[in-house]
Each structure stands twice: as C-alpha cells, then as structure tokens.
Write a protein that holds these residues in place. Structure first.
Motif, PDB file in Angstrom:
ATOM      1  N   LEU A 281     -24.851 -49.644 -59.455  1.00  0.00           N
ATOM      2  CA  LEU A 281     -25.325 -50.875 -58.832  1.00  0.00           C
ATOM      3  C   LEU A 281     -26.788 -50.762 -58.413  1.00  0.00           C
ATOM      4  CD1 LEU A 281     -25.144 -53.602 -57.383  1.00  0.00           C
ATOM      5  CD2 LEU A 281     -24.036 -52.436 -55.478  1.00  0.00           C
ATOM      6  N   ALA A 282     -27.159 -49.654 -57.805  1.00  0.00           N
ATOM      7  CA  ALA A 282     -28.531 -49.468 -57.347  1.00  0.00           C
ATOM      8  C   ALA A 282     -29.508 -49.441 -58.514  1.00  0.00           C
ATOM      9  CB  ALA A 282     -28.635 -48.174 -56.536  1.00  0.00           C
ATOM     10  N   LEU A 283     -29.118 -48.794 -59.606  1.00  0.00           N
ATOM     11  CA  LEU A 283     -29.985 -48.733 -60.781  1.00  0.00           C
ATOM     12  C   LEU A 283     -30.252 -50.125 -61.344  1.00  0.00           C
ATOM     13  CD1 LEU A 283     -31.477 -47.066 -62.894  1.00  0.00           C
ATOM     14  CD2 LEU A 283     -29.318 -46.870 -64.164  1.00  0.00           C
ATOM     15  N   GLU A 284     -29.207 -50.925 -61.480  1.00  0.00           N
ATOM     16  CA  GLU A 284     -29.364 -52.280 -61.991  1.00  0.00           C
ATOM     17  C   GLU A 284     -30.190 -53.148 -61.039  1.00  0.00           C
ATOM     18  OE1 GLU A 284     -29.062 -55.458 -64.576  1.00  0.00           O
ATOM     19  OE2 GLU A 284     -28.556 -53.351 -64.882  1.00  0.00           O
ATOM     20  N   ALA A 285     -29.986 -52.962 -59.746  1.00  0.00           N
ATOM     21  CA  ALA A 285     -30.720 -53.757 -58.757  1.00  0.00           C
ATOM     22  C   ALA A 285     -32.213 -53.437 -58.790  1.00  0.00           C
ATOM     23  CB  ALA A 285     -30.153 -53.500 -57.364  1.00  0.00           C
ATOM     24  N   VAL A 286     -32.548 -52.167 -58.940  1.00  0.00           N
ATOM     25  CA  VAL A 286     -33.962 -51.783 -59.015  1.00  0.00           C
ATOM     26  C   VAL A 286     -34.619 -52.412 -60.243  1.00  0.00           C
ATOM     27  CG1 VAL A 286     -35.524 -49.837 -59.405  1.00  0.00           C
ATOM     28  CG2 VAL A 286     -33.720 -49.655 -57.691  1.00  0.00           C
ATOM     29  N   GLN A 287     -33.915 -52.397 -61.359  1.00  0.00           N
ATOM     30  CA  GLN A 287     -34.454 -53.007 -62.577  1.00  0.00           C
ATOM     31  C   GLN A 287     -34.646 -54.508 -62.399  1.00  0.00           C
ATOM     32  OE1 GLN A 287     -31.598 -51.810 -65.537  1.00  0.00           O
ATOM     33  NE2 GLN A 287     -32.444 -49.737 -65.744  1.00  0.00           N
ATOM     34  N   ARG A 288     -33.686 -55.169 -61.751  1.00  0.00           N
ATOM     35  CA  ARG A 288     -33.771 -56.609 -61.549  1.00  0.00           C
ATOM     36  C   ARG A 288     -34.821 -56.961 -60.487  1.00  0.00           C
ATOM     37  NH1 ARG A 288     -30.196 -61.145 -62.339  1.00  0.00           N
ATOM     38  NH2 ARG A 288     -29.016 -59.855 -63.813  1.00  0.00           N
ATOM     39  N   LEU A 289     -35.064 -56.036 -59.549  1.00  0.00           N
ATOM     40  CA  LEU A 289     -36.036 -56.313 -58.500  1.00  0.00           C
ATOM     41  C   LEU A 289     -37.439 -56.471 -59.081  1.00  0.00           C
ATOM     42  CD1 LEU A 289     -36.223 -56.582 -55.392  1.00  0.00           C
ATOM     43  CD2 LEU A 289     -36.699 -54.138 -55.286  1.00  0.00           C
ATOM     44  N   GLY A 290     -37.711 -55.783 -60.208  1.00  0.00           N
ATOM     45  CA  GLY A 290     -39.019 -55.899 -60.838  1.00  0.00           C
ATOM     46  C   GLY A 290     -39.237 -57.239 -61.510  1.00  0.00           C
ATOM     47  N   ALA A 291     -38.149 -57.962 -61.797  1.00  0.00           N
ATOM     48  CA  ALA A 291     -38.273 -59.274 -62.439  1.00  0.00           C
ATOM     49  C   ALA A 291     -37.224 -60.226 -61.869  1.00  0.00           C
ATOM     50  CB  ALA A 291     -38.117 -59.142 -63.956  1.00  0.00           C
TER      51      ALA A 291
ATOM     52  N   ALA B  49     -29.019 -53.173 -50.657  1.00  0.00           N
ATOM     53  CA  ALA B  49     -28.479 -53.004 -49.307  1.00  0.00           C
ATOM     54  C   ALA B  49     -26.976 -52.724 -49.358  1.00  0.00           C
ATOM     55  CB  ALA B  49     -28.766 -54.243 -48.471  1.00  0.00           C
ATOM     56  N   ILE B  50     -26.266 -53.408 -50.281  1.00  0.00           N
ATOM     57  CA  ILE B  50     -24.836 -53.159 -50.475  1.00  0.00           C
ATOM     58  C   ILE B  50     -24.606 -51.693 -50.824  1.00  0.00           C
ATOM     59  CG2 ILE B  50     -22.886 -53.582 -52.031  1.00  0.00           C
ATOM     60  CD1 ILE B  50     -23.802 -56.482 -52.226  1.00  0.00           C
ATOM     61  N   ALA B  51     -25.391 -51.205 -51.805  1.00  0.00           N
ATOM     62  CA  ALA B  51     -25.232 -49.821 -52.247  1.00  0.00           C
ATOM     63  C   ALA B  51     -25.492 -48.844 -51.106  1.00  0.00           C
ATOM     64  CB  ALA B  51     -26.172 -49.538 -53.416  1.00  0.00           C
ATOM     65  N   ALA B  52     -26.583 -49.058 -50.363  1.00  0.00           N
ATOM     66  CA  ALA B  52     -26.941 -48.151 -49.271  1.00  0.00           C
ATOM     67  C   ALA B  52     -25.871 -48.149 -48.179  1.00  0.00           C
ATOM     68  CB  ALA B  52     -28.292 -48.547 -48.681  1.00  0.00           C
ATOM     69  N   LEU B  53     -25.374 -49.328 -47.835  1.00  0.00           N
ATOM     70  CA  LEU B  53     -24.362 -49.429 -46.778  1.00  0.00           C
ATOM     71  C   LEU B  53     -23.075 -48.716 -47.171  1.00  0.00           C
ATOM     72  CD1 LEU B  53     -23.449 -50.666 -44.063  1.00  0.00           C
ATOM     73  CD2 LEU B  53     -22.742 -52.696 -45.335  1.00  0.00           C
ATOM     74  N   ILE B  54     -22.647 -48.896 -48.404  1.00  0.00           N
ATOM     75  CA  ILE B  54     -21.381 -48.312 -48.832  1.00  0.00           C
ATOM     76  C   ILE B  54     -21.508 -46.803 -49.012  1.00  0.00           C
ATOM     77  CG2 ILE B  54     -19.655 -48.295 -50.672  1.00  0.00           C
ATOM     78  CD1 ILE B  54     -20.194 -51.284 -51.003  1.00  0.00           C
ATOM     79  N   VAL B  55     -22.657 -46.350 -49.522  1.00  0.00           N
ATOM     80  CA  VAL B  55     -22.870 -44.898 -49.646  1.00  0.00           C
ATOM     81  C   VAL B  55     -22.834 -44.247 -48.271  1.00  0.00           C
ATOM     82  CG1 VAL B  55     -24.593 -43.134 -50.184  1.00  0.00           C
ATOM     83  CG2 VAL B  55     -24.105 -44.938 -51.838  1.00  0.00           C
ATOM     84  N   ALA B  56     -23.488 -44.881 -47.288  1.00  0.00           N
ATOM     85  CA  ALA B  56     -23.491 -44.334 -45.926  1.00  0.00           C
ATOM     86  C   ALA B  56     -22.079 -44.267 -45.354  1.00  0.00           C
ATOM     87  CB  ALA B  56     -24.386 -45.182 -45.028  1.00  0.00           C
ATOM     88  N   GLY B  57     -21.286 -45.313 -45.607  1.00  0.00           N
ATOM     89  CA  GLY B  57     -19.924 -45.321 -45.094  1.00  0.00           C
ATOM     90  C   GLY B  57     -18.990 -44.396 -45.835  1.00  0.00           C
ATOM     91  N   THR B  58     -19.311 -44.123 -47.098  1.00  0.00           N
ATOM     92  CA  THR B  58     -18.445 -43.293 -47.930  1.00  0.00           C
ATOM     93  C   THR B  58     -18.709 -41.814 -47.741  1.00  0.00           C
ATOM     94  OG1 THR B  58     -18.398 -45.061 -49.584  1.00  0.00           O
ATOM     95  CG2 THR B  58     -17.701 -42.887 -50.315  1.00  0.00           C
ATOM     96  N   TRP B  59     -19.911 -41.455 -47.295  1.00  0.00           N
ATOM     97  CA  TRP B  59     -20.274 -40.047 -47.217  1.00  0.00           C
ATOM     98  C   TRP B  59     -19.323 -39.261 -46.313  1.00  0.00           C
ATOM     99  CZ3 TRP B  59     -22.951 -37.425 -50.469  1.00  0.00           C
ATOM    100  CH2 TRP B  59     -23.356 -36.120 -50.147  1.00  0.00           C
ATOM    101  N   GLY B  60     -18.970 -39.844 -45.171  1.00  0.00           N
ATOM    102  CA  GLY B  60     -18.050 -39.172 -44.262  1.00  0.00           C
ATOM    103  C   GLY B  60     -16.684 -38.978 -44.888  1.00  0.00           C
ATOM    104  N   LEU B  61     -16.218 -39.983 -45.641  1.00  0.00           N
ATOM    105  CA  LEU B  61     -14.927 -39.865 -46.333  1.00  0.00           C
ATOM    106  C   LEU B  61     -14.965 -38.747 -47.362  1.00  0.00           C
ATOM    107  CD1 LEU B  61     -12.082 -41.050 -46.932  1.00  0.00           C
ATOM    108  CD2 LEU B  61     -13.195 -42.558 -48.594  1.00  0.00           C
ATOM    109  N   LEU B  62     -16.071 -38.659 -48.107  1.00  0.00           N
ATOM    110  CA  LEU B  62     -16.224 -37.598 -49.101  1.00  0.00           C
ATOM    111  C   LEU B  62     -16.221 -36.226 -48.441  1.00  0.00           C
ATOM    112  CD1 LEU B  62     -16.858 -36.724 -52.050  1.00  0.00           C
ATOM    113  CD2 LEU B  62     -19.283 -36.908 -51.438  1.00  0.00           C
ATOM    114  N   ARG B  63     -16.983 -36.092 -47.371  1.00  0.00           N
ATOM    115  CA  ARG B  63     -17.079 -34.810 -46.670  1.00  0.00           C
ATOM    116  C   ARG B  63     -15.722 -34.387 -46.106  1.00  0.00           C
ATOM    117  NH1 ARG B  63     -17.319 -33.736 -41.576  1.00  0.00           N
ATOM    118  NH2 ARG B  63     -17.677 -35.937 -41.044  1.00  0.00           N
ATOM    119  N   GLN B  64     -15.018 -35.294 -45.454  1.00  0.00           N
ATOM    120  CA  GLN B  64     -13.738 -34.950 -44.837  1.00  0.00           C
ATOM    121  C   GLN B  64     -12.676 -34.628 -45.880  1.00  0.00           C
ATOM    122  OE1 GLN B  64     -12.381 -37.546 -41.553  1.00  0.00           O
ATOM    123  NE2 GLN B  64     -14.425 -38.437 -41.569  1.00  0.00           N
ATOM    124  N   SER B  65     -12.602 -35.440 -46.936  1.00  0.00           N
ATOM    125  CA  SER B  65     -11.567 -35.206 -47.951  1.00  0.00           C
ATOM    126  C   SER B  65     -11.837 -33.914 -48.713  1.00  0.00           C
ATOM    127  CB  SER B  65     -11.485 -36.397 -48.913  1.00  0.00           C
ATOM    128  OG  SER B  65     -12.737 -36.664 -49.513  1.00  0.00           O
TER     129      SER B  65
END
Length: 316
Positions: free
Chosen positions: A117-127, A203-219
């Motif tokens: 998602l972040a990769l596509e968003a960066v590409q679309r942000l340029g145009a 922003a969606i990508a950043a928010l979800i990555v931040a929320g997911t990091w703790g789940l990844l670490r704990q699991s």
C-alpha cells in the motif's frame, strides 16, 4: 493428585501437577468471528466497487487491506477452534500453539499488505488526480460502522487472548482509518487538495504498521517460548521460594501453551519431605490467582542433588 516424571529427570523425586481454576482456555467467540467475516466480505465488495468507480486509491487500497483482514479473521477463528481440540497421544498439549502462530501470521500479513500500500501511495503521490470525494466519504462512513461493530464483538476476548487481540486491533484500526478517510474527503471538498487521497493511504499504512508491531513482537516472543507478557519470572521465583518448607527453587520455566494459557514447571527443594497434595493444590491456586498461570507442574526434591536436568540461569 497425579504424579508425573519430566523427561530426563531422575525418578526418585515426587512430582505434582494441577490445573488452576482459570486455565481453561479462551472463551468461544464463534459468533463474533462469523459476523465479522460476513460483514467485512460484504464491505470489501462495496468498497472495491465504489473505489473503482470513484478512481480512489484510498478506497481500493483499503478494500485490499480489508480483504486481508477477512483472511486474518478466518485464520484467528480457525486457530481459536484448533486451540479447543482435545490433546491426543501424539499432541499432548493439543493445538493450543495454533493461536500463537495465527497471531504471528496475522502480523506478517498486515505488514506485507501495508508495504504494498505504501509503495503504491508514494507512486500516486507524485501524480495526484481528483476523485469522487462524496462517494469516498459515504463508503468510508459505512466502514466506520462495520469495522466498529466487528471490533466491539471482539473487545471482551481481546483482553486475555493475543490471537483475538490481533483480530480486534485490525477491526479497531480500520474503524479509525475509515474515520480519517471521511475527514480527508471533507477537506478535499472544501479545499480541492487532490494529494490527500494518496497521503491518507500513507497514513493508513503508518498507523497499521505502528499498531501491528506490538502484535508481531509479542507473538514472535511467545512462538519461541518466551515468558508471557505480564508474568515477572523473578517475582514468581521469589513467591515459590517463600512457600513454607521450600529451601530453594531451580529449573523454573514459564511459557505460553497458547495465547490464553500459561504453563510453569519448577523444582522445589524441601528437605523436610514431601508436603502432600494440599500444599500442591494451594500452590496451584496461588499461581493462577497471583500470576494467571493455569498449568503448573511442580517437582518436589528432598535433597536437591543434581538430577540430570538442564539448568537455566539462576535467579537466586
């Protein structure tokens, strides 16, 4: 009280095993999972259709993310079901570890999806180019309702089970993200900022990555038999050492059988002799109420001589 012998340990000692009252595994959340999956499948179809019609990357990307959430919910539901299967002669702990692996898989799935998602968003942000803000806002508002309801159904179970918490966090994050999309659509209508759509995707990508990091670490921590969060091994050791007649404690291990059941094994050196079943029952009750350890196995040793077991780092 049954007597068992740990592998590799000398048979001349006494062992006691008991389950605490609270070590009964996760509550059944079948209805919550079923409702959440059905609602999100319908919402993915609606979001993808209107995202395509409105040419909105934010809606299309979030539809893809919600599709991964459907897979995540199904994975978590399957793991919760597997964890309830009875132990067998070849799987003596049953399938409880499936809930840990599902939480880990959910975290990895989300991180991969957000990278795309972040990769596509960066590409679309340029145009950037304008889209149908009214449609985006209407669909996102529906997402707030559906994801909010799904999260509410899983909220209670998320307090005690990492697997269910992973599913709950997905739904709660999606509800907040959809709310953000509504706000971005309103700003686009007011100011004509076409770049808001890919920016919201980032922003969606950043928010979800931040929320997911703790789940990844704990699991990941639990997958490698780490001490579960909320259990202080030093405190457990000190409490066991303080019990009447206990001279020392060694070979103390605490790990998660699944995302809601914690196990413990320990050797207690008691020179005065075996204290009897009443002591072991009280010990199990104390462990489950003080530390939420519901699957303790205790070995009583009279002399504390080496017994062939591998020693962990000393805590005393």
């Amino acid at each position: 009280m049954s007597h068992v012998h740990g592998p590799g340990c000398r048979h001349g000692h006494h062992h006691g095993h008991a389950h605490g009252a609270h070590g009964q595994g996760p509550a059944h959340h079948d209805r919550a999972f079923a409702v959440g999956i059905v609602l999100n499948v319908l919402f993915v179809a609606v979001e993808a259709w209107f995202g395509w019609r409105a040419d909105s990357l934010a809606l299309l990307a979030d539809a893809g993310h919600n599709l991964s959430d459907v897979a995540g919910l199904a994975l978590a539901w399957g793991a919760a079901f597997a964890a309830r299967l009875r132990p067998t002669h070849v799987r003596t702990y049953g399938w409880q570890r499936a809930s840990i692996l599902a939480a880990l898989a959910n975290a990895i799935l989300l991180l991969v999806a957000m990278g795309a998602l972040a990769l596509e968003a960066v590409q679309r942000l340029g145009a950037p180019h304008p889209g149908d803000a009214v449609t985006v806002m209407a669909v996102a508002a529906l997402g707030v309702l559906i994801n909010g309801l799904s999260a509410a159904l899983l909220m209670k179970g998320s307090q005690d089970d990492l697997n269910i918490r992973g599913a709950f966090l997905h739904m709660a994050a999606d509800a907040l993200v959809s709310l953000g999309v509504v706000g971005a659509g309103a700003l686009y209508l007011a100011f004509g900022w076409a770049w808001l759509d890919p920016l919201v995707s980032l922003a969606i990508a950043a928010l979800i990555v931040a929320g997911t990091w703790g789940l990844l670490r704990q699991s990941l921590h639990l997958a490698f038999d780490g001490v579960p969060e909320g259990v202080d091994l030093v405190e457990v050791h000190a409490w066991l050492r303080s019990q009447p007649g206990v001279r020392s404690v060694h070979d103390l291990h605490v790990w998660a059988l699944g995302t809601s059941d914690v196990a413990l094994t320990a050797h207690l050196v008691m020179p005065a002799g075996h204290p009897g079943d009443a002591f072991l029952i009280a010990l199990a009750d104390g462990l489950v109420h003080r530390f939420r350890i519901g699957h303790p196995t205790i070995q009583i040793e009279i002399d504390g001589l080496p017994d062939g077991c591998v020693r962990p780092a000393r805590l005393e």
